[in-house]
Motif scaffolding. Structure first.
Motif, PDB file in Angstrom:
ATOM      1  N   UNK A 220       0.799  -1.220   0.000  1.00 12.88           N
ATOM      2  CA  UNK A 220       0.000   0.000   0.000  1.00 12.88           C
ATOM      3  C   UNK A 220       0.839   1.281   0.000  1.00 12.88           C
ATOM      4  N   UNK A 221       2.001   1.242  -0.639  1.00 11.94           N
ATOM      5  CA  UNK A 221       2.801   2.457  -0.833  1.00 11.94           C
ATOM      6  C   UNK A 221       2.214   3.221  -2.019  1.00 11.94           C
ATOM      7  N   UNK A 222       1.767   4.457  -1.779  1.00  9.36           N
ATOM      8  CA  UNK A 222       1.125   5.234  -2.850  1.00  9.36           C
ATOM      9  C   UNK A 222       2.124   6.060  -3.652  1.00  9.36           C
ATOM     10  N   UNK A 223       3.214   6.510  -3.001  1.00  2.98           N
ATOM     11  CA  UNK A 223       4.172   7.389  -3.668  1.00  2.98           C
ATOM     12  C   UNK A 223       5.612   6.921  -3.421  1.00  2.98           C
ATOM     13  N   UNK A 224       6.413   7.015  -4.451  1.00  2.00           N
ATOM     14  CA  UNK A 224       7.862   6.888  -4.327  1.00  2.00           C
ATOM     15  C   UNK A 224       8.467   8.180  -4.844  1.00  2.00           C
ATOM     16  N   UNK A 225       9.407   8.752  -4.076  1.00  2.00           N
ATOM     17  CA  UNK A 225      10.078   9.977  -4.497  1.00  2.00           C
ATOM     18  C   UNK A 225      11.573   9.699  -4.625  1.00  2.00           C
ATOM     19  N   UNK A 226      12.112   9.875  -5.817  1.00  2.00           N
ATOM     20  CA  UNK A 226      13.551   9.775  -6.035  1.00  2.00           C
ATOM     21  C   UNK A 226      14.151  11.151  -5.749  1.00  2.00           C
ATOM     22  N   UNK A 227      14.600  11.346  -4.519  1.00  2.00           N
ATOM     23  CA  UNK A 227      15.192  12.633  -4.139  1.00  2.00           C
ATOM     24  C   UNK A 227      16.453  12.881  -4.948  1.00  2.00           C
ATOM     25  N   UNK A 228      17.173  11.814  -5.224  1.00  2.00           N
ATOM     26  CA  UNK A 228      18.331  11.861  -6.116  1.00  2.00           C
ATOM     27  C   UNK A 228      18.113  10.859  -7.240  1.00  2.00           C
ATOM     28  N   UNK A 229      18.518  11.203  -8.440  1.00  2.00           N
ATOM     29  CA  UNK A 229      18.372  10.309  -9.582  1.00  2.00           C
ATOM     30  C   UNK A 229      19.214   9.056  -9.352  1.00  2.00           C
ATOM     31  N   UNK A 230      18.646   7.879  -9.555  1.00  2.00           N
ATOM     32  CA  UNK A 230      19.418   6.648  -9.333  1.00  2.00           C
ATOM     33  C   UNK A 230      20.587   6.527 -10.312  1.00  2.00           C
ATOM     34  N   UNK A 231      21.521   5.630  -9.985  1.00  2.00           N
ATOM     35  CA  UNK A 231      22.735   5.496 -10.776  1.00  2.00           C
ATOM     36  C   UNK A 231      22.528   4.776 -12.097  1.00  2.00           C
ATOM     37  N   UNK A 232      21.508   3.932 -12.183  1.00  2.00           N
ATOM     38  CA  UNK A 232      21.358   3.117 -13.388  1.00  2.00           C
ATOM     39  C   UNK A 232      19.887   2.746 -13.581  1.00  2.00           C
ATOM     40  N   UNK A 233      19.530   2.257 -14.767  1.00  2.00           N
ATOM     41  CA  UNK A 233      18.122   1.934 -15.057  1.00  2.00           C
ATOM     42  C   UNK A 233      17.505   0.903 -14.127  1.00  2.00           C
ATOM     43  N   UNK A 234      18.245  -0.161 -13.783  1.00  2.00           N
ATOM     44  CA  UNK A 234      17.638  -1.196 -12.945  1.00  2.00           C
ATOM     45  C   UNK A 234      17.368  -0.689 -11.532  1.00  2.00           C
ATOM     46  N   UNK A 235      18.239   0.185 -11.029  1.00  2.00           N
ATOM     47  CA  UNK A 235      17.965   0.776  -9.715  1.00  2.00           C
ATOM     48  C   UNK A 235      16.684   1.598  -9.774  1.00  2.00           C
ATOM     49  N   UNK A 236      16.489   2.314 -10.868  1.00  2.00           N
ATOM     50  CA  UNK A 236      15.247   3.077 -11.052  1.00  2.00           C
ATOM     51  C   UNK A 236      14.036   2.150 -11.050  1.00  2.00           C
ATOM     52  N   UNK A 237      14.136   1.042 -11.770  1.00  2.00           N
ATOM     53  CA  UNK A 237      13.030   0.075 -11.834  1.00  2.00           C
ATOM     54  C   UNK A 237      12.722  -0.476 -10.448  1.00  2.00           C
ATOM     55  N   UNK A 238      13.772  -0.849  -9.710  1.00  2.00           N
ATOM     56  CA  UNK A 238      13.552  -1.416  -8.379  1.00  2.00           C
ATOM     57  C   UNK A 238      12.970  -0.372  -7.427  1.00  2.00           C
ATOM     58  N   UNK A 239      13.442   0.868  -7.535  1.00  2.00           N
ATOM     59  CA  UNK A 239      12.908   1.921  -6.658  1.00  2.00           C
ATOM     60  C   UNK A 239      11.416   2.135  -6.894  1.00  2.00           C
ATOM     61  N   UNK A 240      11.051   2.403  -8.131  1.00  2.00           N
ATOM     62  CA  UNK A 240       9.649   2.758  -8.358  1.00  2.00           C
ATOM     63  C   UNK A 240       8.753   1.527  -8.303  1.00  2.00           C
ATOM     64  N   UNK A 241       9.372   0.329  -8.305  1.00  2.00           N
ATOM     65  CA  UNK A 241       8.591  -0.896  -8.120  1.00  2.00           C
ATOM     66  C   UNK A 241       8.041  -1.055  -6.720  1.00  2.00           C
ATOM     67  N   UNK A 242       8.435  -0.141  -5.807  1.00  2.00           N
ATOM     68  CA  UNK A 242       7.889  -0.188  -4.441  1.00  2.00           C
ATOM     69  C   UNK A 242       6.459   0.335  -4.394  1.00  2.00           C
ATOM     70  N   UNK A 243       5.997   0.998  -5.453  1.00  2.00           N
ATOM     71  CA  UNK A 243       4.614   1.470  -5.512  1.00  2.00           C
ATOM     72  C   UNK A 243       3.952   0.866  -6.737  1.00  2.00           C
ATOM     73  N   UNK A 244       2.625   1.014  -6.828  1.00  2.00           N
ATOM     74  CA  UNK A 244       1.895   0.415  -7.936  1.00  2.00           C
ATOM     75  C   UNK A 244       1.937  -1.093  -7.892  1.00  2.00           C
ATOM     76  N   UNK A 245       1.978  -1.664  -6.681  1.00  2.00           N
ATOM     77  CA  UNK A 245       2.153  -3.106  -6.517  1.00  2.00           C
ATOM     78  C   UNK A 245       0.817  -3.820  -6.421  1.00  2.00           C
ATOM     79  N   UNK A 246       0.832  -5.078  -6.892  1.00  2.00           N
ATOM     80  CA  UNK A 246      -0.322  -5.973  -6.728  1.00  2.00           C
ATOM     81  C   UNK A 246      -1.635  -5.327  -7.159  1.00  2.00           C
ATOM     82  N   UNK A 247      -1.581  -4.578  -8.267  1.00  2.00           N
ATOM     83  CA  UNK A 247      -2.809  -4.005  -8.815  1.00  2.00           C
ATOM     84  C   UNK A 247      -3.165  -2.626  -8.301  1.00  2.00           C
TER      85      UNK A 247
END
Length: 427
Positions: A322-349
């Motif tokens: 039930x995480x509604x928002x993810x905020x990248x205060x700093x831009x991640x170092x690489x694409x997969x880190x970005x995917x893993x970070x924002x994957x903390x929200x929008x989960x399970x439908x």
């Protein structure tokens, strides 16, 4: 899910009633895609590779058939206090999460489940193994240490699970995993789950799995990020990022929020700044001991705090739907880190919003991420904490200010001291 869901139920897929009853008590009856595809194969004892992004239901994709087979499968020896199943995960936080999920699904089963990870004394873990553990969940380093000490017996393990294999590769655990897998010289079932399949993981699968069925819970050309996550990206001045973040946190319908920073120091500083502005916030970074990390995570899960500031390594394995928002205060170092970070929200439908604050010195880094993931936002606009576009894009009330109440204390500790001997600040 509703009863009209096209996905089959766990009962329809032949899962033991003791497990389906426990899941139903949690409000879980219908499967997600990865579960629908893996269960029939896993219940039959076949090796498999399950590929799905984080938040797609992988834990019960392997956990339900694992429990079912240990409980009542003809080709798994009767439980006697030595491990029948071994689940290897990359981080302490994920180990705790997986262990808890298995415990809930096994409420009606006579199985002992125990979670093992570093940063805690060996004595309690060794004592648990002496008393008897049927299902072992743990991190590679601690499991290997316990095996070398002779405390962890692997000769009766009938089911081996590697969860988030690509994360374990990233964290440098592949040698430990290979040693553990090499210790299982007898016939057993192996299930490997991973969001991505880099070369070393494919090599591992070819070396240790027997004719595995490769299951993807998505099409080959599907996007790397959840469709349920709306991505908002803009350039932000470094000196304005904290004021921007304070306003985002006042957006309408904002629930639990994770803020990512690249370094421990930045994570701690952001947490202290937000607490000073009156927000209820916790911090998770590598300088914290395990009890403090768990205190912050448990407070976040329970809703005692609704904002968690974390570094990438510390946040791996945070599995909260039930995480509604993810905020990248700093831009991640690489694409997969970005995917893993924002994957903390929008989960399970659930719907989610991922906001990335691209510093002026981070534009090239963002362009590389945008290009790799084909996000279509190579030149994000410049917004400030007072920009109308910011308020409109994130549904922030007009009266939002930089402070919401009296200063509070950060749950999770103060700013870590800098160590001049360390050139890297990664955890």
């Amino acid at each position: 899910m509703s009863s009209e869901s096209p996905r089959p139920t766990f009962t329809e897929l032949g899962v033991a009633v003791e497990i389906t009853d426990a899941l139903a008590a949690l409000g879980i009856t219908h499967t997600f895609a990865i579960q629908e595809y893996t269960l029939p194969i896993a219940l039959d004892g076949h090796d498999l590779i399950g590929q799905a992004r984080t938040g797609m239901g992988k834990t019960y994709g392997f956990g339900v058939p694992l429990l079912d087979r240990v409980f009542d499968s003809a080709d798994v020896a009767e439980i006697d206090g030595t491990p029948r199943a071994l689940v290897i995960v990359p981080t302490r936080e994920l180990a705790v999460q997986v262990g808890n999920d298995l415990e809930r699904a096994a409420t009606n089963l006579p199985l002992k489940i125990f979670t093992f990870y570093g940063g805690t004394p060996y004595e309690e873990q060794i004592d648990a193994l002496k008393v008897g553990v049927d299902i072992v969940v743990g991190t590679p380093g601690r499991l290997l240490d316990l095996y070398k000490r002779g405390a962890l017996q692997l000769d009766q393990v009938a089911i081996l699970v590697l969860d988030e294999a690509d994360e374990m590769l990233d964290l440098g655990f592949l040698p430990d995993i290979e040693k553990l897998m090499s210790a299982l010289t007898h016939k057993h079932q192996t299930m490997l789950f991973s969001a991505t399949m880099p070369g070393p993981i494919l090599t591992l699968a070819r070396s240790f799995l027997h004719k595995p069925v490769h299951i993807r819970a998505e099409t080959a050309d599907s996007a790397a990020t959840h469709k349920t996550t709306r991505q908002v990206v803009f350039q932000a001045h470094q000196m304005d990022k904290e004021a921007i973040t304070a306003r985002i946190l006042q957006a309408k319908n904002r629930g639990k929020t994770i803020i990512f920073a690249r370094t421990k120091r930045t994570a701690a500083q952001v947490a202290e700044d937000l607490a000073a502005r009156g927000f209820s916030v916790g911090s998770v970074h590598g300088d914290m001991g395990q009890p403090a990390r768990e205190k912050s995570l448990n407070a976040f899960r329970s809703g005692k705090i609704d904002i968690l500031v974390a570094t990438d390594v510390a946040a791996r394995g945070i599995d909260i739907d039930d995480v509604t928002h993810v905020i990248n205060f700093q831009t991640p170092d690489d694409p997969m880190t970005y995917v893993h970070r924002i994957g903390r929200t929008g989960r399970a439908g659930h719907d989610g919003i991922a906001v990335t604050l691209v510093g002026y010195d981070e534009v090239l880094k963002w362009s590389a991420i945008d290009n790799e993931l084909e996000l279509g936002q190579p030149n994000p606009p410049q917004w400030f904490s007072t920009s109308p576009e910011l308020y409109e894009a994130l549904d922030i009330p007009e009266g939002a200010s930089e402070r919401v109440g009296p200063a509070q204390k950060v749950l999770g500790g103060s700013i870590p001291r800098s160590n001049p001997r360390r050139s890297r600040d990664r955890s």
